[in-house]
Design a protein around this motif. Structure first.
Motif, PDB file in Angstrom:
ATOM      1  N   VAL A 199      19.386  -2.125  16.661  1.00  0.00           N
ATOM      2  CA  VAL A 199      18.469  -1.667  17.491  1.00  0.00           C
ATOM      3  C   VAL A 199      17.324  -1.031  16.802  1.00  0.00           C
ATOM      4  N   PHE A 200      17.416  -0.533  15.622  1.00  0.00           N
ATOM      5  CA  PHE A 200      16.319  -0.203  14.775  1.00  0.00           C
ATOM      6  C   PHE A 200      15.422  -1.338  14.614  1.00  0.00           C
ATOM      7  N   GLY A 240       0.869  -1.238  -0.117  1.00  0.00           N
ATOM      8  CA  GLY A 240       0.061  -0.001   0.079  1.00  0.00           C
ATOM      9  C   GLY A 240       0.681   1.225  -0.022  1.00  0.00           C
ATOM     10  N   GLY A 241       1.977   1.076  -0.056  1.00  0.00           N
ATOM     11  CA  GLY A 241       2.798   2.467  -0.085  1.00  0.00           C
ATOM     12  C   GLY A 241       4.193   2.349   0.995  1.00  0.00           C
ATOM     13  N   ALA A 242       4.753   3.484   1.311  1.00  0.00           N
ATOM     14  CA  ALA A 242       6.032   3.498   1.988  1.00  0.00           C
ATOM     15  C   ALA A 242       5.604   4.337   3.283  1.00  0.00           C
ATOM     16  N   VAL A 243       6.363   3.678   4.321  1.00  0.00           N
ATOM     17  CA  VAL A 243       6.213   3.961   5.747  1.00  0.00           C
ATOM     18  C   VAL A 243       7.376   4.960   6.121  1.00  0.00           C
ATOM     19  N   ASP A 244       7.175   6.075   6.406  1.00  0.00           N
ATOM     20  CA  ASP A 244       8.082   7.114   6.714  1.00  0.00           C
ATOM     21  C   ASP A 244       8.951   6.649   8.257  1.00  0.00           C
ATOM     22  N   VAL A 245      10.143   6.196   8.364  1.00  0.00           N
ATOM     23  CA  VAL A 245      10.765   5.973   9.642  1.00  0.00           C
ATOM     24  C   VAL A 245      10.862   6.864  10.735  1.00  0.00           C
ATOM     25  N   GLU A 246      11.119   8.047  10.449  1.00  0.00           N
ATOM     26  CA  GLU A 246      11.099   8.975  11.355  1.00  0.00           C
ATOM     27  C   GLU A 246       9.836   9.193  12.247  1.00  0.00           C
ATOM     28  N   ARG A 247       8.730   9.240  11.400  1.00  0.00           N
ATOM     29  CA  ARG A 247       7.563   9.341  11.857  1.00  0.00           C
ATOM     30  C   ARG A 247       7.153   8.032  12.566  1.00  0.00           C
ATOM     31  N   LEU A 248       7.434   6.845  11.999  1.00  0.00           N
ATOM     32  CA  LEU A 248       7.130   5.658  12.640  1.00  0.00           C
ATOM     33  C   LEU A 248       7.774   5.433  14.026  1.00  0.00           C
ATOM     34  N   ASP A 268       8.933   7.908  16.000  1.00  0.00           N
ATOM     35  CA  ASP A 268       8.869   9.143  16.917  1.00  0.00           C
ATOM     36  C   ASP A 268      10.154   9.654  16.941  1.00  0.00           C
ATOM     37  N   GLY A 269      10.854   9.992  15.695  1.00  0.00           N
ATOM     38  CA  GLY A 269      11.985  10.666  15.766  1.00  0.00           C
ATOM     39  C   GLY A 269      13.216   9.908  16.009  1.00  0.00           C
ATOM     40  N   LYS A 270      13.179   8.620  16.669  1.00  0.00           N
ATOM     41  CA  LYS A 270      14.574   7.822  17.226  1.00  0.00           C
ATOM     42  C   LYS A 270      15.160   7.572  16.022  1.00  0.00           C
ATOM     43  N   GLY A 313      16.075   7.998  11.529  1.00  0.00           N
ATOM     44  CA  GLY A 313      15.714   8.928  10.494  1.00  0.00           C
ATOM     45  C   GLY A 313      16.029  10.310  10.693  1.00  0.00           C
ATOM     46  N   PRO A 314      15.883  11.349   9.730  1.00  0.00           N
ATOM     47  CA  PRO A 314      14.982  10.943   8.412  1.00  0.00           C
ATOM     48  C   PRO A 314      15.990  10.247   7.380  1.00  0.00           C
ATOM     49  N   ASP A 315      17.413  10.469   7.781  1.00  0.00           N
ATOM     50  CA  ASP A 315      18.367   9.798   6.786  1.00  0.00           C
ATOM     51  C   ASP A 315      18.752   8.275   6.850  1.00  0.00           C
ATOM     52  N   ILE A 316      18.922   7.545   5.699  1.00  0.00           N
ATOM     53  CA  ILE A 316      19.402   6.109   5.725  1.00  0.00           C
ATOM     54  C   ILE A 316      20.043   5.808   6.828  1.00  0.00           C
ATOM     55  N   ARG A 317      21.453   6.660   6.709  1.00  0.00           N
ATOM     56  CA  ARG A 317      22.609   6.321   7.536  1.00  0.00           C
ATOM     57  C   ARG A 317      22.344   5.968   9.059  1.00  0.00           C
ATOM     58  N   SER A 318      21.389   6.872   9.708  1.00  0.00           N
ATOM     59  CA  SER A 318      21.069   6.766  10.981  1.00  0.00           C
ATOM     60  C   SER A 318      20.257   5.497  11.374  1.00  0.00           C
ATOM     61  N   VAL A 319      19.745   4.926  10.324  1.00  0.00           N
ATOM     62  CA  VAL A 319      19.289   3.382  10.410  1.00  0.00           C
ATOM     63  C   VAL A 319      20.216   2.559  10.318  1.00  0.00           C
ATOM     64  N   LEU A 320      20.956   2.455   9.411  1.00  0.00           N
ATOM     65  CA  LEU A 320      22.098   1.651   9.069  1.00  0.00           C
ATOM     66  C   LEU A 320      23.221   1.643  10.067  1.00  0.00           C
ATOM     67  N   ASP A 321      23.154   2.689  10.880  1.00  0.00           N
ATOM     68  CA  ASP A 321      24.472   2.750  11.628  1.00  0.00           C
ATOM     69  C   ASP A 321      23.859   2.195  13.200  1.00  0.00           C
TER      70      ASP A 321
END
Length: 286
Positions: free
Chosen positions: A42-43, A16-24, A26-28, A30-38
């Protein structure tokens, strides 16, 4: 989990679409990819406790997605890693992995148009590995634990530039703008039941260019991760283009290179598809 890049923001691709990581989160994250992969482990744990099925979805098309890892610290690539490709290149299969690099400026999304700088641009369908944690001297038996996920790639190659000089210059010939398209997403390993044996295919229109399975890799993903980490520290988000099977344009009789107006398709089982429109570019001055 399918981590992607939508307008520069980290998203998860779901039905059904794309879910924004930062909003999902609560700001822990995203919004950048590096913050997720690093912070991949934990993510993953954080998102496992979130009700994604109730999250807001943003519609998107393939052309809306950027390269899923836009700022890797390192991009490794492997030459002659299928026996049939080594044979069509008239060289023996390598005893050790043949490693070269590609440059970050060559990255592109799964449907980003590529301008052809000459009439000698070749295609190379490839499985791409995305590293998920800092890794140094990992054992082959533990190498999969260092991988965040897999994605689809093309190692486009301008053969004249690649072949110049007393020895080939792989990195420059393979790093024109758009020559490293990836995507549509980084697919986590829990969604890939058999990551060592995936169908890989490249085609234009009705013309099948390449078709194989990743079990035919001479050096498997765990072997490559162990080998590279035996020399280099690998970092989250690093990319490894694992090599291409037979069928490249340079090895055909007659040779077959990419042409403006074509759309280069590349698909790997369970990972998704690239749809790369090819355009006439300015002649290379390199």
């Amino acid at each position: 989990m399918r981590l992607a890049n939508l307008a520069g923001r980290a998203v998860l691709l779901v039905d059904g679409g794309a879910v924004d990581v930062e909003r999902l989160t609560d700001g822990k994250f995203g919004p950048d990819i590096r913050s997720v992969l690093d912070n991949w482990a934990v993510f993953r744990a954080e998102v496992a406790d979130v009700a994604i099925d109730r999250a807001e979805r943003t519609p998107y098309g393939p052309a809306d997605l950027g390269t899923p890892v836009p700022e890797p610290r390192q991009i490794f690539a492997v030459g002659l890693n299928y026996a049939d490709h080594a044979a069509e290149s008239n060289v023996p299969a390598p005893e050790f992995p043949l490693i070269f690099t590609k440059f970050q400026s060559s990255l592109a999304g799964p449907a980003t148009p590529v301008s052809l700088p000459s009439e000698g641009v070749d295609f190379e369908a490839e499985l791409v590995v995305v590293i998920g944690k800092e890794t140094y001297q990992v054992a082959e038996s533990d190498a999969w634990s260092c991988v965040a996920g897999l994605t689809v790639g093309q190692d486009l190659s301008e053969r004249a530039v690649q072949g110049r000089g007393p020895v080939p210059q792989f990195s420059l010939g393979k790093s024109f703008p758009g020559f490293s398209p990836c995507g549509p997403a980084v697919v986590s390993l829990d969604e890939v039941p058999h990551p060592d044996d995936l169908a890989i295919r490249g085609w234009i229109g009705d013309e099948v260019l390449q078709e194989s399975r990743t079990k035919e890799l001479i050096f498997s993903v765990p072997e490559l991760v162990a080998y590279l980490s035996g020399v280099c520290t690998l970092y989250p988000g690093d990319l490894i283009f694992t090599g291409t099977p037979a069928g490249v344009g340079m090895g055909r009789v007659p040779q077959r290179f990419l042409r403006p107006g074509e759309t280069l398709m590349t698909e790997i089982e369970g990972l998704g598809r690239l749809e790369i429109p090819l355009e006439q570019g300015c002649p290379t001055s390199a």
